[in-house]
Each structure stands twice: as structure tokens, then as C-alpha cells.
Design an enzyme around this catalytic site. Structure first.
Site, short mmCIF file in Angstrom:
data_model
loop_
_atom_site.label_atom_id
_atom_site.label_comp_id
_atom_site.label_asym_id
_atom_site.label_seq_id
_atom_site.Cartn_x
_atom_site.Cartn_y
_atom_site.Cartn_z
N LYS A 53 0.84 -1.20 0.00
CA LYS A 53 0.00 0.00 0.00
C LYS A 53 0.88 1.25 0.00
O LYS A 53 0.63 2.20 -0.75
CB LYS A 53 -0.93 -0.01 1.23
CG LYS A 53 -2.07 -1.00 1.11
CD LYS A 53 -2.84 -1.21 2.43
CE LYS A 53 -3.88 -2.31 2.28
NZ LYS A 53 -4.56 -2.67 3.52
N GLN A 97 -4.57 -1.35 9.73
CA GLN A 97 -4.56 -2.67 9.11
C GLN A 97 -5.20 -3.71 10.03
O GLN A 97 -4.90 -3.77 11.22
CB GLN A 97 -3.11 -3.07 8.77
CG GLN A 97 -2.96 -4.36 8.00
CD GLN A 97 -3.54 -4.31 6.58
OE1 GLN A 97 -3.63 -3.27 5.96
NE2 GLN A 97 -3.96 -5.45 6.08
N ASP A 120 -10.92 3.25 4.24
CA ASP A 120 -11.38 1.86 4.13
C ASP A 120 -12.89 1.80 3.96
O ASP A 120 -13.43 0.78 3.51
CB ASP A 120 -11.03 1.09 5.42
CG ASP A 120 -9.74 0.30 5.32
OD1 ASP A 120 -9.40 -0.16 4.21
OD2 ASP A 120 -9.08 0.15 6.36
N1 GUN Z 1 -7.02 -6.50 6.14
C1 GUN Z 1 -7.37 -7.20 5.04
N2 GUN Z 1 -7.97 -6.40 4.13
C2 GUN Z 1 -8.00 -5.16 4.69
C3 GUN Z 1 -8.48 -3.90 4.23
O1 GUN Z 1 -9.04 -3.76 3.13
N3 GUN Z 1 -8.30 -2.87 5.09
C4 GUN Z 1 -7.73 -3.00 6.31
N4 GUN Z 1 -7.63 -1.93 7.07
N5 GUN Z 1 -7.27 -4.17 6.75
C5 GUN Z 1 -7.40 -5.23 5.94
#
Ligand code: GUN
Length: 283
Positions: A53, A97, A120
Site C-alpha cells: 500500500k 490494518q 477503508d
Molecule cells: N485486512 C485485510 N484487508 C484489509 C483492508 O481492506 N483494510 C484493512 N484496514 N485491513 C485489511
């Protein structure tokens, strides 16, 4: 029939190129979109996701800040970090995350993120806005899937859409987005009786269960569009989806591969959400 492959990597490259252009435009006005990613603990998969990311942000010209915290930090200390980011004007998007360590209440952490920085789209007010048809941030994976369908001119108007897996991150928001686009949506979960009877009706089938290979070719309507959200490692260490690709490909009309399907689109849409958060603040 052998399905055509829906290349998420290719499409994500064009989305990211468009983001980069819009980032440049914002920079001429003195604004650099900024994403803060908070990683708690040392889960190996999460470390890879966070690194990817941050790298994608930098490549598109966004500013990224990764905050790594020990797995044994208290929930209150994490909430303090989030509150500080809420008040930081250089930060337009905040992503914590998931999963978080077990001693933390993930819902509480998500509710602490300022809703207008919740890139998100997991905050309860963003979930509510999505459900009532006035989304602020669309969760990145379902948003990326909508982009993929749009790029292939797959119309959802009046279509039968079936989603397997009812998580807050993928399944539920996916169902809402497809409903808003005019589909008749069936949202299946682990208790669904006769799953195959449901999946076989789907013109568009989205599978997000975390169970490798659970949807097989005989569960798919001939010519259907099959979107595989799963990323699992099989016994040989190979990345595989929740759909059994080889058998599904013989029946479907269009199918996403793993890797190189939905995954790259999720990251691209995170950049879109962060950019749009900065654009909103700039107006
Ligand atoms: N863990 C797995 N997928 C995601 C996501 O799209 N966002 C976040 N914050 N954590 C994740």
C-alpha cells in the site's frame, strides 16, 4: 467454453495512472494527498499488504506514512495514535490494518477514525451512508470489483448477483453496491443451505470466503462472470483463490485470476479514496 480472463493488474495500472494525474493537479494547489497506515504487531501477511500500500502511494505521488506499533501496545495507546492522526492536516486518509491483536476491540478502533478520513469505508457512519445509497467512501475491494465490472461493460441492471461470504469488509458492502446498481442480490454465508443452488443462478458471482477452491465449475452458470476475492496459499505454497480456477474457467464467461485479479484493484481504489478525501478537503 473457456472464460476470458479479467486482468486486474492492467486495469489497476490505468486507475493508478489517472490518480497520479489528479495528484499532480492537487499539488499545483499546494496539497499533497497523504495516507497514514497503522500496523499493529508483526503478522507477516499484514506486513506485506502494508508495504504494498505504501509503495503504491509513493508511486502515484501521494505521501504515505506507515506507523508500526508493537503487538502488545494497549488499546488506549492505539486510540491515541488514531486521534492524533485525526487532527493532522497532512493526513487525508487513515487505515488501521486488520486483523488487530486479540486484546483490542477492532470496532472501537474503527469508530475512532474520523469518518471523513476513513478511506477503508469501515466506519459505522460510512457503512450507513453506503447502505442508504449516499456513499462517502466505498470499501476498496468491492469498489475495485465494481470498477472491473464497469470496465467490461457487465451490466448489473436486473442481473442475478450472488455474493458468497458476508464480511463487513467485502461481502456486505459488495451486496450494497450491486443492489444500488440494479442487481437482484443474494448474500450467502457459511450457514447457507445448498450453496450450489444459489451460485448456479448467478450472472455475476463474487466469492469472498477465505476457503481455497470452495467454488468449483459445477457450481457456476455457463457464461457467468466470476470474481474471486480469495488469496490463499495452498499446500505447495502457491497462491490460489476461493474459486477452483481450472474447473471454473471451463464454464464461466469471464473470470478473475489469483493473483493479478481483485488484489491489485483493492490497492488502486485505496489511492482513489485517499485522493478524493484530499480533493474534498481542497474544495
Ligand atoms: N485486512 C485485510 N484487508 C484489509 C483492508 O481492506 N483494510 C484493512 N484496514 N485491513 C485489511
Amino acid at each position: 467454453m473457456t472464460a476470458r480472463i479479467l486482468d486486474g493488474k492492467l486495469l489497476s495500472d490505468s486507475v493508478k495512472a489517472e490518480v497520479a494525474t489528479r495528484v499532480e493537479a492537487l499539488k499545483t494547489r499546494g496539497i499533497t494527498p497523504g495516507l497514514a497506515v497503522v500496523l499493529v504487531g508483526s503478522d507477516p501477511a499484514s506486513q506485506v499488504y502494508v508495504r504494498n500500500k505504501a509503495a503504491a502511494c509513493e508511486k502515484a505521488g501521494l505521501h504515505s506514512r506507515v506507523i508500526r506499533l508493537d503487538g502488545d501496545i494497549t488499546e488506549e495507546a492505539l486510540l491515541d495514535v488514531v486521534r492524533e492522526l485525526n487532527g493532522d492536516d497532512a493526513v487525508h486518509g487513515i487505515l488501521v490494518q486488520l486483523p488487530l491483536p486479540r486484546h483490542m476491540n477492532a470496532a472501537k478502533v474503527i469508530e475512532t477514525i474520523a469518518a471523513d478520513k476513513d478511506v477503508d469505508g469501515f466506519h459505522i457512519s460510512n457503512a450507513g451512508l453506503l447502505m442508504t445509497g449516499q456513499p462517502l467512501f466505498r470499501p476498496c475491494t468491492p469498489y475495485g470489483i465494481m470498477k472491473m465490472l464497469e470496465s467490461e461493460q457487465i451490466s448489473l441492471w436486473g442481473a442475478e448477483a450472488v455474493v458468497v461470504g458476508a464480511s463487513n469488509i467485502v461481502g456486505k458492502p459488495m451486496a450494497m453496491l450491486m443492489l444500488a446498481a440494479g442487481a437482484t442480490v443474494t448474500l450467502c454465508n457459511s450457514k447457507t443451505r445448498d450453496l450450489a443452488a444459489q451460485t448456479r443462478r448467478a450472472d455475476v458471482l463474487v466469492v469472498a470466503t477465505g476457503k481455497p477452491g470452495m467454488v468449483t465449475g459445477d457450481m457456476i452458470k455457463p457464461g457467468a462472470t466470476v470474481i474471486d476475492v480469495g488469496i490463499n496459499r495452498n499446500d505447495q505454497g502457491k497462491l490460489v483463490g476461493d474459486v477452483d480456477f481450472d474447473s471454473a474457467r471451463e464454464v464461466a464467461g469471464l473470470i478473475t485470476p489469483v493473483p493479478g485479479g481483485v488484489g491489485p484493484m483493492t490497492i488502486a481504489m485505496l489511492l482513489v479514496n485517499t485522493l478524493e478525501a484530499a480533493e474534498r478537503r481542497a474544495t
